[in-house]
Design an enzyme around this catalytic site. Sequence first.
Site, PDB file in Angstrom:
ATOM      1  N   GLY A 173       0.824  -1.199   0.000  1.00 39.41           N
ATOM      2  CA  GLY A 173       0.000   0.000   0.000  1.00 39.41           C
ATOM      3  C   GLY A 173       0.860   1.252   0.000  1.00 39.41           C
ATOM      4  O   GLY A 173       1.920   1.308  -0.640  1.00 39.41           O
ATOM      5  N   SER A 174       0.440   2.235   0.738  1.00 31.31           N
ATOM      6  CA  SER A 174       1.073   3.558   0.675  1.00 31.31           C
ATOM      7  C   SER A 174       2.497   3.599   1.216  1.00 31.31           C
ATOM      8  O   SER A 174       3.192   4.605   1.036  1.00 31.31           O
ATOM      9  CB  SER A 174       0.205   4.579   1.417  1.00 31.31           C
ATOM     10  OG  SER A 174      -1.012   4.767   0.727  1.00 31.31           O
ATOM     11  N   VAL A 175       2.948   2.538   1.890  1.00 28.76           N
ATOM     12  CA  VAL A 175       4.357   2.471   2.289  1.00 28.76           C
ATOM     13  C   VAL A 175       5.251   2.630   1.062  1.00 28.76           C
ATOM     14  O   VAL A 175       6.332   3.223   1.122  1.00 28.76           O
ATOM     15  CB  VAL A 175       4.654   1.139   3.027  1.00 28.76           C
ATOM     16  CG1 VAL A 175       6.145   0.866   3.099  1.00 28.76           C
ATOM     17  CG2 VAL A 175       4.047   1.185   4.422  1.00 28.76           C
ATOM     18  N   PHE A 176       4.789   2.113  -0.091  1.00 28.83           N
ATOM     19  CA  PHE A 176       5.596   2.176  -1.307  1.00 28.83           C
ATOM     20  C   PHE A 176       5.745   3.608  -1.822  1.00 28.83           C
ATOM     21  O   PHE A 176       6.620   3.891  -2.651  1.00 28.83           O
ATOM     22  CB  PHE A 176       4.977   1.298  -2.400  1.00 28.83           C
ATOM     23  CG  PHE A 176       5.897   1.024  -3.558  1.00 28.83           C
ATOM     24  CD1 PHE A 176       6.896   0.059  -3.466  1.00 28.83           C
ATOM     25  CD2 PHE A 176       5.769   1.737  -4.744  1.00 28.83           C
ATOM     26  CE1 PHE A 176       7.741  -0.189  -4.535  1.00 28.83           C
ATOM     27  CE2 PHE A 176       6.612   1.495  -5.817  1.00 28.83           C
ATOM     28  CZ  PHE A 176       7.612   0.521  -5.714  1.00 28.83           C
ATOM     29  N   LYS A 177       4.927   4.523  -1.331  1.00 30.71           N
ATOM     30  CA  LYS A 177       5.071   5.920  -1.744  1.00 30.71           C
ATOM     31  C   LYS A 177       6.431   6.479  -1.340  1.00 30.71           C
ATOM     32  O   LYS A 177       6.904   7.464  -1.929  1.00 30.71           O
ATOM     33  CB  LYS A 177       3.940   6.759  -1.148  1.00 30.71           C
ATOM     34  CG  LYS A 177       2.578   6.455  -1.768  1.00 30.71           C
ATOM     35  CD  LYS A 177       1.441   7.157  -1.050  1.00 30.71           C
ATOM     36  CE  LYS A 177       0.091   6.753  -1.645  1.00 30.71           C
ATOM     37  NZ  LYS A 177      -1.053   7.290  -0.876  1.00 30.71           N
TER      38      LYS A 177
END
Length: 483
Positions: free
Chosen positions: A216-220
């Site tokens: 999820g948004s960790v990859f941002k």
Amino acid sequence: MNSPLRKVSISVMVLFTLLILNANYIQVVRSSELRSSQYNTRILAEAYDRERGQIVVAGNPVAQSVRTDDALTYLRQYPQGELYSTVTGYYSLVYGNTGIEQTENEILAGSDDRLAFRRIADLLTGRDPSGGNVELTLDPAAQQAAYDALDGVEGAAVALDPATGAVLAMVSSPGYDPNQLSSHDPDAIRAYAEQLAAQDPDPRVNQTIAERHSPGSVFKLITAAAALEDGYTADTVVPAPQFYRLPGTTTDLPNFNREVCDPSGEQALIQALTISCNTAFAQLGVELGEDRVRAAAEAFGIDQGGFEMPLGVVESTVGDIDGDAQLAVASIGQQNVQITPLQGAMIASAIANDGELMTPYLVDQLQAPDLSVVDQTRPEVRGQPVSAGVAEQLQEMMVSVVQNGSGRRAQIDGYTVGGKTGTAQTTADADDNQWFVGFAGPDGDPRIAVAVFIQGGQGTGGDLSAPVAQQIMSAYLAAGGGG
């Protein structure tokens, strides 16, 4: 010689030849395999007749052998049961060894070449042979906090020392009791193993390194790193609409809960990360292009193959990307992106360590039975995913997430905490998975990096995973960790 006798003679000769060949095959080709087999009762009896070495954390045994009065001289015991089972594994009559019990078996069993002189001395003096010890890097306070915080949930937590790569905590939940798999009662061992196998997931699977999930948004953080390395800054204004039309499709990508990131439709990169704006990072990934996003991910260790530390770690991956629409979704940690919790901790660790990624390791030192050190792990640099300047900007952005955004529940009084939450969709009928990765320490001196993954659950990464990370980091720092 008549024909029937000739046929019988040839048959007998063929059988004797096959018998001799089979005997030689067993004695020469398969001798090593059979000698080390867990089903070799002679070797099994010898192994249990020797005192196996200890697995040690902060000077205290978390796995040890005690003398018994039954047919097998020594019994393997785990004084703190589930607490360290994710790492120690078990030593079983029926199922063999797992975890550190397996990867460091030669030292623990006393058969390692580095203990050769000790074995000779044992032989000459008549002293009972014994195995060496394995001293782990785990911090008791961090490990206990991770275990307690994950009680009753399905997930995993990993903590690293950013400066060295030493693993400070490693917990997979639900856990299991290795004592019940290491008893001298085969029937009881099998019964307990059947109970574990019936659970989903099987508690014996180390989810921190053997399972991977959409981040999820960790990859941002990866997408942001690619942008910063490409010349963007934390203050660069990027498009941040309420919806983003995926290129080449009629599908509109929304933000979480269909929220508006900014009424103006654009915002600074640091603010986009702070509130985790999907449309901003999806569009940013497309603008950067697949090559830059992949290169940033690979620099942090994704798509670089599995490795050992010494436990085996499965490869994290960006996966296949077919066109800009999939690139947009991958840039926010969905599509085919899959990482392990350890990989999540490695991302936070590298950012906290001024862009330098250290190789994770679990074993601090190996000791002979007399406690002399036969091997000491030296920290190794695994790579430099981003420059120190980019790492500084990412640290600033992650601190903003915790102070002003979705990671507020990771705050620790008196310390600087940075992080990134993630809420990853799975299937239409299942709850989202929850993530938090981050770091903490005195201002300008991050001393612990963490990743927390929770399977399902009602809420977001900020609601569920951030508080777990806060407890781990707080316990470590309160105990004087890294200082």
